[in-house]
Every structure is written in C-alpha cells, then in structure tokens.
Design a protein around this motif. Sequence first.
Motif, mmCIF file in Angstrom:
data_model
loop_
_atom_site.group_PDB
_atom_site.id
_atom_site.type_symbol
_atom_site.label_atom_id
_atom_site.label_comp_id
_atom_site.label_asym_id
_atom_site.label_seq_id
_atom_site.Cartn_x
_atom_site.Cartn_y
_atom_site.Cartn_z
ATOM 1 N N TYR A 32 0.835 -1.190 0.000
ATOM 2 C CA TYR A 32 0.000 0.000 0.000
ATOM 3 C C TYR A 32 0.874 1.246 0.000
ATOM 4 C CZ TYR A 32 0.669 -0.678 5.069
ATOM 5 O OH TYR A 32 1.200 -0.906 6.313
ATOM 6 N N VAL A 33 0.429 2.214 -0.731
ATOM 7 C CA VAL A 33 1.088 3.509 -0.763
ATOM 8 C C VAL A 33 0.543 4.354 0.392
ATOM 9 C CG1 VAL A 33 1.250 5.677 -2.057
ATOM 10 C CG2 VAL A 33 1.510 3.485 -3.250
ATOM 11 N N MET A 34 1.422 5.078 1.037
ATOM 12 C CA MET A 34 1.015 5.971 2.111
ATOM 13 C C MET A 34 1.317 7.415 1.716
ATOM 14 S SD MET A 34 -0.438 4.261 4.473
ATOM 15 C CE MET A 34 -0.480 5.502 5.770
ATOM 16 N N ALA A 50 4.100 11.371 -0.628
ATOM 17 C CA ALA A 50 3.664 9.983 -0.623
ATOM 18 C C ALA A 50 4.865 9.085 -0.853
ATOM 19 C CB ALA A 50 2.588 9.734 -1.688
ATOM 20 N N ILE A 51 4.702 7.816 -0.448
ATOM 21 C CA ILE A 51 5.803 6.864 -0.534
ATOM 22 C C ILE A 51 5.253 5.488 -0.844
ATOM 23 C CG2 ILE A 51 5.760 6.390 1.954
ATOM 24 C CD1 ILE A 51 8.865 6.252 1.815
ATOM 25 N N THR A 52 5.964 4.735 -1.667
ATOM 26 C CA THR A 52 5.533 3.391 -2.002
ATOM 27 C C THR A 52 5.846 2.418 -0.874
ATOM 28 O OG1 THR A 52 7.663 2.999 -3.100
ATOM 29 C CG2 THR A 52 5.816 3.753 -4.486
ATOM 30 N N TRP A 53 5.332 1.192 -1.010
ATOM 31 C CA TRP A 53 5.531 0.164 0.022
ATOM 32 C C TRP A 53 7.017 -0.066 0.321
ATOM 33 C CZ3 TRP A 53 3.552 -2.841 3.676
ATOM 34 C CH2 TRP A 53 4.257 -4.008 4.033
ATOM 35 N N SER A 54 7.803 -0.170 -0.709
ATOM 36 C CA SER A 54 9.221 -0.467 -0.515
ATOM 37 C C SER A 54 10.001 0.732 0.015
ATOM 38 C CB SER A 54 9.847 -0.922 -1.839
ATOM 39 O OG SER A 54 9.852 0.162 -2.759
ATOM 40 N N GLY A 55 9.411 1.899 -0.143
ATOM 41 C CA GLY A 55 10.123 3.105 0.252
ATOM 42 C C GLY A 55 11.087 3.618 -0.795
ATOM 43 N N SER A 56 11.147 2.924 -1.921
ATOM 44 C CA SER A 56 12.132 3.295 -2.944
ATOM 45 C C SER A 56 11.683 4.475 -3.791
ATOM 46 C CB SER A 56 12.419 2.104 -3.864
ATOM 47 O OG SER A 56 11.229 1.701 -4.523
ATOM 48 N N VAL A 57 10.378 4.737 -3.773
ATOM 49 C CA VAL A 57 9.857 5.847 -4.575
ATOM 50 C C VAL A 57 9.041 6.757 -3.673
ATOM 51 C CG1 VAL A 57 8.416 6.521 -6.532
ATOM 52 C CG2 VAL A 57 9.771 4.417 -6.648
ATOM 53 N N SER A 58 9.305 8.047 -3.773
ATOM 54 C CA SER A 58 8.527 9.034 -3.032
ATOM 55 C C SER A 58 8.275 10.245 -3.928
ATOM 56 C CB SER A 58 9.244 9.454 -1.748
ATOM 57 O OG SER A 58 10.520 9.969 -2.034
ATOM 58 N N ASP A 59 7.307 11.010 -3.552
ATOM 59 C CA ASP A 59 6.950 12.194 -4.335
ATOM 60 C C ASP A 59 6.544 13.296 -3.368
ATOM 61 O OD1 ASP A 59 4.530 12.929 -7.003
ATOM 62 O OD2 ASP A 59 6.496 13.776 -6.529
ATOM 63 N N ALA A 97 -2.889 9.122 4.797
ATOM 64 C CA ALA A 97 -3.857 8.391 3.993
ATOM 65 C C ALA A 97 -3.195 7.167 3.383
ATOM 66 C CB ALA A 97 -4.410 9.292 2.897
ATOM 67 N N GLY A 98 -3.997 6.133 3.173
ATOM 68 C CA GLY A 98 -3.487 4.897 2.594
ATOM 69 C C GLY A 98 -4.218 4.519 1.318
ATOM 70 N N ASP A 99 -3.452 4.166 0.309
ATOM 71 C CA ASP A 99 -3.990 3.688 -0.968
ATOM 72 C C ASP A 99 -3.709 2.195 -1.017
ATOM 73 O OD1 ASP A 99 -3.232 4.426 -4.485
ATOM 74 O OD2 ASP A 99 -4.833 3.279 -3.535
ATOM 75 N N TRP A 100 -4.732 1.408 -0.636
ATOM 76 C CA TRP A 100 -4.535 -0.024 -0.400
ATOM 77 C C TRP A 100 -4.347 -0.811 -1.687
ATOM 78 C CZ3 TRP A 100 -3.423 1.530 3.889
ATOM 79 C CH2 TRP A 100 -3.322 0.711 5.017
ATOM 80 N N GLY A 101 -3.378 -1.706 -1.662
ATOM 81 C CA GLY A 101 -3.125 -2.556 -2.808
ATOM 82 C C GLY A 101 -2.431 -1.861 -3.951
#
Length: 125
Positions: A32-34, A50-59, A97-101
């Motif tokens: 999930y993206v947070m 925001a940040i992806t699950w792995s933490g490798s991508v953020s914006d 906020a969470g963007d699930w899946g």
Amino acid sequence: QVQLVESGGGSVQAGASLRLSCAVSGRTASTYVMGWFRQAPGKEREFVAAITWSGSVSDYADSVLGRFTISRDNAKKTVYLQMNSLKPEDTAVYYCAGDWGSFRIKVLSRDYDFWGQGTQVTVSS
C-alpha cells in the motif's frame, strides 16, 4: 477495517522542525502507498508527500520539496513526515492516507482509501 492514527503535531516558530507519525492498524494489505495531505482553513485538501511500500519511490509537492521527508517503517506499520524549516504557510491540519493494494503514487485525495483523523500543525512567524 483499517485505522490510521496521526501524532506529532503542535505549535512551533518559523524555522523549527516537527516529525509527524502515522500508525497503521487493522486489516493491512501486502502493499500500500502511504501519503500525507494537509488542509488549511478555507482551502482544499492538498497533497504533501507519498511513498511506495518499498520506500524506494517518493513524491513531494513543490511547496515542501527539500524541506519535508517522508519515510516508512513497515515492521512498525508507521509512516513519518519529517518537516524542517517550517513556514507559516505550512500551517494546516495534516492527514495521513493509505492507498490499499497500490504500487503507484497518486496525488489526488480521492484515490486514497483510508484516512486518519488529522493532526494540527501551527507555525508562527
């Protein structure tokens, strides 16, 4: 169900730092993206970071780029927003906020599934 609980807000002087935390509990997903959003009085809710699950991508929003840093600790199910060099215009209620899946970062609030109750950040000049 999923619960998001923010903490760490407060009142500070311009130039100070704060770190917001968002604890996730309940039915979590494999990915999930947070994100963090904020809403100032009389204004619409806006994307902050925001940040992806792995933490490798953020914006980041242009207004906070270079001053704010988003991070996450999946083992603790917690997302952080480190806010440095705060300005009076950063005053707002901050929501996680969470963007699930999801694997991909989105910047529109309508794309997020779950929301915290918000924490107030007030920056005085």
